[in-house]
Design a protein around this motif. Structure first.
Motif, mmCIF file in Angstrom:
data_model
loop_
_atom_site.group_PDB
_atom_site.id
_atom_site.type_symbol
_atom_site.label_atom_id
_atom_site.label_comp_id
_atom_site.label_asym_id
_atom_site.label_seq_id
_atom_site.Cartn_x
_atom_site.Cartn_y
_atom_site.Cartn_z
ATOM 1 N N GLY A 55 0.794 -1.220 0.000
ATOM 2 C CA GLY A 55 0.000 0.000 0.000
ATOM 3 C C GLY A 55 0.822 1.263 0.000
ATOM 4 N N GLY A 56 2.026 1.214 0.581
ATOM 5 C CA GLY A 56 2.901 2.380 0.572
ATOM 6 C C GLY A 56 3.313 2.781 -0.831
ATOM 7 N N THR A 57 3.285 1.829 -1.764
ATOM 8 C CA THR A 57 3.657 2.125 -3.148
ATOM 9 C C THR A 57 2.631 3.027 -3.815
ATOM 10 O OG1 THR A 57 4.869 0.026 -3.321
ATOM 11 C CG2 THR A 57 4.227 1.065 -5.381
ATOM 12 N N ILE A 58 1.388 3.009 -3.347
ATOM 13 C CA ILE A 58 0.372 3.894 -3.919
ATOM 14 C C ILE A 58 0.824 5.350 -3.778
ATOM 15 C CG2 ILE A 58 -2.005 4.706 -3.756
ATOM 16 C CD1 ILE A 58 -2.761 1.937 -2.662
ATOM 17 N N ALA A 59 1.172 5.735 -2.546
ATOM 18 C CA ALA A 59 1.588 7.114 -2.294
ATOM 19 C C ALA A 59 2.946 7.418 -2.922
ATOM 20 C CB ALA A 59 1.628 7.385 -0.791
ATOM 21 N N SER A 60 3.924 6.516 -2.732
ATOM 22 C CA SER A 60 5.284 6.801 -3.198
ATOM 23 C C SER A 60 5.364 6.868 -4.715
ATOM 24 C CB SER A 60 6.256 5.742 -2.669
ATOM 25 O OG SER A 60 6.016 4.479 -3.273
ATOM 26 N N MET A 61 4.657 5.983 -5.410
ATOM 27 C CA MET A 61 4.726 5.960 -6.870
ATOM 28 C C MET A 61 4.032 7.173 -7.473
ATOM 29 S SD MET A 61 3.467 3.008 -9.539
ATOM 30 C CE MET A 61 4.622 1.775 -8.955
ATOM 31 N N LEU A 62 2.856 7.492 -6.956
ATOM 32 C CA LEU A 62 2.133 8.641 -7.490
ATOM 33 C C LEU A 62 2.906 9.932 -7.219
ATOM 34 C CD1 LEU A 62 -0.565 8.950 -8.992
ATOM 35 C CD2 LEU A 62 -1.594 9.655 -6.841
ATOM 36 N N TYR A 63 3.510 10.024 -6.031
ATOM 37 C CA TYR A 63 4.303 11.213 -5.697
ATOM 38 C C TYR A 63 5.527 11.317 -6.604
ATOM 39 C CZ TYR A 63 7.677 14.178 -3.333
ATOM 40 O OH TYR A 63 8.613 15.133 -3.070
ATOM 41 N N ALA A 64 6.292 10.218 -6.723
ATOM 42 C CA ALA A 64 7.518 10.242 -7.522
ATOM 43 C C ALA A 64 7.220 10.528 -8.990
ATOM 44 C CB ALA A 64 8.261 8.918 -7.378
ATOM 45 N N ALA A 65 6.127 9.951 -9.502
ATOM 46 C CA ALA A 65 5.759 10.215 -10.899
ATOM 47 C C ALA A 65 5.431 11.690 -11.091
ATOM 48 C CB ALA A 65 4.561 9.347 -11.294
ATOM 49 N N GLY A 66 4.737 12.283 -10.119
ATOM 50 C CA GLY A 66 4.412 13.697 -10.212
ATOM 51 C C GLY A 66 5.640 14.570 -10.141
ATOM 52 N N VAL A 67 6.578 14.219 -9.267
ATOM 53 C CA VAL A 67 7.816 14.986 -9.125
ATOM 54 C C VAL A 67 8.600 14.979 -10.430
ATOM 55 C CG1 VAL A 67 10.085 14.965 -8.030
ATOM 56 C CG2 VAL A 67 8.038 14.768 -6.630
ATOM 57 N N HIS A 68 8.667 13.837 -11.080
ATOM 58 C CA HIS A 68 9.438 13.731 -12.312
ATOM 59 C C HIS A 68 8.785 14.486 -13.469
ATOM 60 C CE1 HIS A 68 11.770 10.625 -10.244
ATOM 61 N NE2 HIS A 68 12.642 10.754 -11.213
ATOM 62 N N GLN A 69 7.553 14.919 -13.267
ATOM 63 C CA GLN A 69 6.885 15.728 -14.292
ATOM 64 C C GLN A 69 6.695 17.173 -13.834
ATOM 65 O OE1 GLN A 69 3.720 13.121 -16.496
ATOM 66 N NE2 GLN A 69 3.773 12.472 -14.363
#
Length: 625
Positions: free
Chosen positions: A59-73
């Motif tokens: 479940g932690g991947t939900i927050a971390s992945m969405l955050y990291a993807a947003g940061v990279h954009q």
């Protein structure tokens, strides 16, 4: 040899974060943690801008992945925050997943396409709701202003190890995507970049019992359009494995003839099942420690200055209670053999039923005609219709091939064959033991069998979802906290820290210098322990919230998501404040260039924690507005 002795302490300069599993509760708590770090600014920059590494599981991947993807954009933090908060708040994901599961148009037939099952239905829902068809290529965006390495953990069912979807956004041949026995060929990163984020999230979060494994390569293939496609053949060629003879091959490898079936089985594989990253490391911490060790061994060491472990798991566990044996009444008072005998007798005589039902139907229809002006006419018509239906059904059973097979299976049913062959007990018991087991079960009352089944199911679920996770958690934390390399560089950020349930343990810890490893002043204790009356109940609700993949209507109405996010905010503040105070009390040597900033951050943390005591929702309300 490492360069540990040469590494100076520069708090808050180079931050690594680990996000634990725990369904939507973990994602919500991670959202709260990130939002507080983004709120905390120094020298014109928020602390989120200093995060260089993110590792997560489940479940932690939900927050971390969405955050990291947003940061990279270059997505503004508030946009990420509002999107994830909206997507977590309700049952939209599970509704879309179940709708997708039942939609024939969503699935393609064939061994090299996604299997039609629950985990792939959720993968499609994640793809649509969270990521809008984004792939791992987002982490290779050249326009990104700051380097951040990501690691989304799953567990592979080949060697039983963590499988890491990990990249620093470069073509670096030294980064291992997978593990030492199962890895992506760095020369084929273009294939890796095409993997959908929704599929990676599914691999990281498909917890046992709730989901089936997601299978590489077929479940990672897709054909959304001619321009955007990823087929199983490309995926199979890009992933390499080391077999038990210590030879390396791609999954696409096909051995030449001359091998026995066992030799072929030992020599090659062409699919890999993946499941929840929490099976092997529910905190995502092992991957983070490994990354830090590699950074320490570089020619120019670049270790993490601060490691924040955001964890919604705990050492708390409810005691196991054995299910009671129900009273032997009704269907429970007879044995399995009693019902098997009845079923077999019925199955043997079922060929008589079509004639019997049709004859009864004719009689009832005739009586209905005779009494057509009577009050009982309607009852007779209903009975005639029912027997006509039974006539049709029994005829189908007797005369159709499927019906004949079913009848024959009932007549020839053998409990021993079911246990020994179909359920696979031959892997665990001999034929003699299975015979004894079948004989016992066949003549045991159903109320006793019911209790036995319940006990096994509940204990199995407890073992998988609680005992195993806590044992793995304890072992990994033991490594983390006993290694001096991470002294003064770690901040455990546990969801239960400020909960009502943990008040006594927290006070005991602050009064045990040996356990705390530093001596707090009376002012420190007052600041960190007193005045938490408004905070404790909110943290308690967050701590005890169910681990689910959605928040239902009751939880939404009870503002559970709001409470968990807020708990992430004020708990992160409290733990960072304790960390900074501990550095002062231990007289830790900090790089002089960063001492002034550390003092400034302490004042901000003190200010915010006092504000949280007065209004635990102050930051949540700011972000909402």
């Amino acid at each position: 040899m490492t360069n540990d002795t040469l590494i100076a302490l520069n708090p808050f300069q180079n931050i690594a974060m680990a996000f634990s599993g725990g369904g939507f509760r973990a994602a919500s708590y991670g959202l709260g943690t990130l939002s507080y770090l983004n709120h905390l600014e120094s020298n014109g920059k928020s602390l989120t801008e200093r995060i260089s590494f993110i590792s997560s599981a489940s479940g932690g991947t939900i927050a971390s992945m969405l955050y990291a993807a947003g940061v990279h954009q270059d997505q503004p933090f508030i946009d990420f925050y509002k999107k994830l908060y909206h997507d977590l708040n309700g049952e939209a994901i599970v509704e879309l997943a179940l709708t997708t599961l039942n939609d024939d148009s969503q699935w393609q037939a064939g061994a090299d396409f996604k299997q039609r099952n629950l985990i792939n239905s959720f993968a499609k829902a994640y793809d649509e709701i969270f990521f809008k068809q984004q792939t791992l290529s987002v982490f290779f965006e050249k326009s990104y202003r700051k380097k951040m390495e990501v690691c989304f953990n799953s567990t592979e069912f080949y060697r039983g190890l963590s499988f890491r979807f990990q990249t620093d956004g470069t073509d670096n041949p030294h980064q291992v995507i997978g593990n030492n026995y199962l890895w992506f060929d760095h020369k084929q990163l273009e294939t890796f970049k095409k993997i959908k984020l929704g599929d990676v999230l599914a691999a990281s979060s498909c917890f046992p019992i709730g989901f089936e494994p997601i299978v590489y390569p077929s479940d990672f293939s897709y054909a959304d359009s001619p321009e955007k496609t990823l087929n199983a053949a490309a995926l199979r060629s890009a992933l390499y494995y080391e077999n038990y003879n210590e030879k390396s091959f791609p999954l696409s490898f096909v051995p030449e003839g001359g091998l026995t079936a066992q030799e072929e089985k030992d020599s090659h594989i062409n699919t890999v099942a993946l499941m929840d990253g929490g099976i092997t490391d529910n905190q995502g911490l092992s991957s983070l420690m490994l990354a830090d060790k590699k950074r320490r061994n570089r020619v120019k060491p670049d270790p993490f200055d601060l490691i924040i472990v955001t964890d919604v798991a705990s050492y708390f566990m409810d005691s196991y209670e054995s299910p009671v044996i129900e009273q032997k009444q009704g269907w429970r008072e007879n044995s399995l053999n009693y019902y098997l005998t009845k079923f077999k007798k019925t199955a043997k005589n079922i060929n008589r039923y079509p004639l019997l039902f049709s004859f009864t139907c004719i009689i009832l229809a005739a009586m209905g005609w005779i009494f057509k002006h009577s009050e009982i006419n309607l009852l007779l018509i209903i009975l005639a219709s029912a027997t006509a239906t039974l006539t049709v059904l029994s005829s189908m059973m007797v005369y159709s091939s499927t019906g004949k097979k079913l009848i024959n299976s009932l007549i020839t049913f053998d409990l021993r064959e079911l246990l020994y062959i179909k359920l696979g007990l031959q892997k665990f018991f001999s034929a003699i033991i299975t015979d004894k087991l079948a004989g016992y079960l066949q003549f045991t009352r159903l109320n006793v069998l019911e209790q036995m089944i319940k006990a096994r199911l509940t204990s199995a679920v407890t073992m998988v979802s609680d005992v195993n996770l806590k044992q793995v958690r304890r072992l990994i934390y033991q490594i983390f906290f006993e290694d001096s390399r991470w002294d003064n560089r770690r901040v455990p950020n546990f969801i239960y820290e400020l909960s009502t349930y943990n008040i006594a343990a927290r006070h005991n810890r602050f009064n045990n210098q040996k356990r705390l490893k530093w001596l707090p002043t009376p002012a420190d204790k007052q600041l960190l322990l007193e005045g938490l009356e408004k905070i404790n109940p909110i943290a308690e609700i967050a701590r005890s919230a169910d681990t689910t993949l959605w928040f239902d209507a009751i939880q939404v109405k009870g503002e559970v998501l709001k409470k968990i996010v807020s708990t992430g905010q004020f708990t992160t503040c409290a733990n960072l404040l304790e960390y900074v105070i501990s550095l002062e009390r231990k007289n830790v040597a900090v790089d002089p260039a960063h001492q002034a900033e550390l003092t400034h951050l302490k004042s901000l943390l003190e200010r915010d924690f006092i504000h949280f005591k007065e209004n635990p929702y102050f930051l949540f309300d700011q972000l909402k507005d």
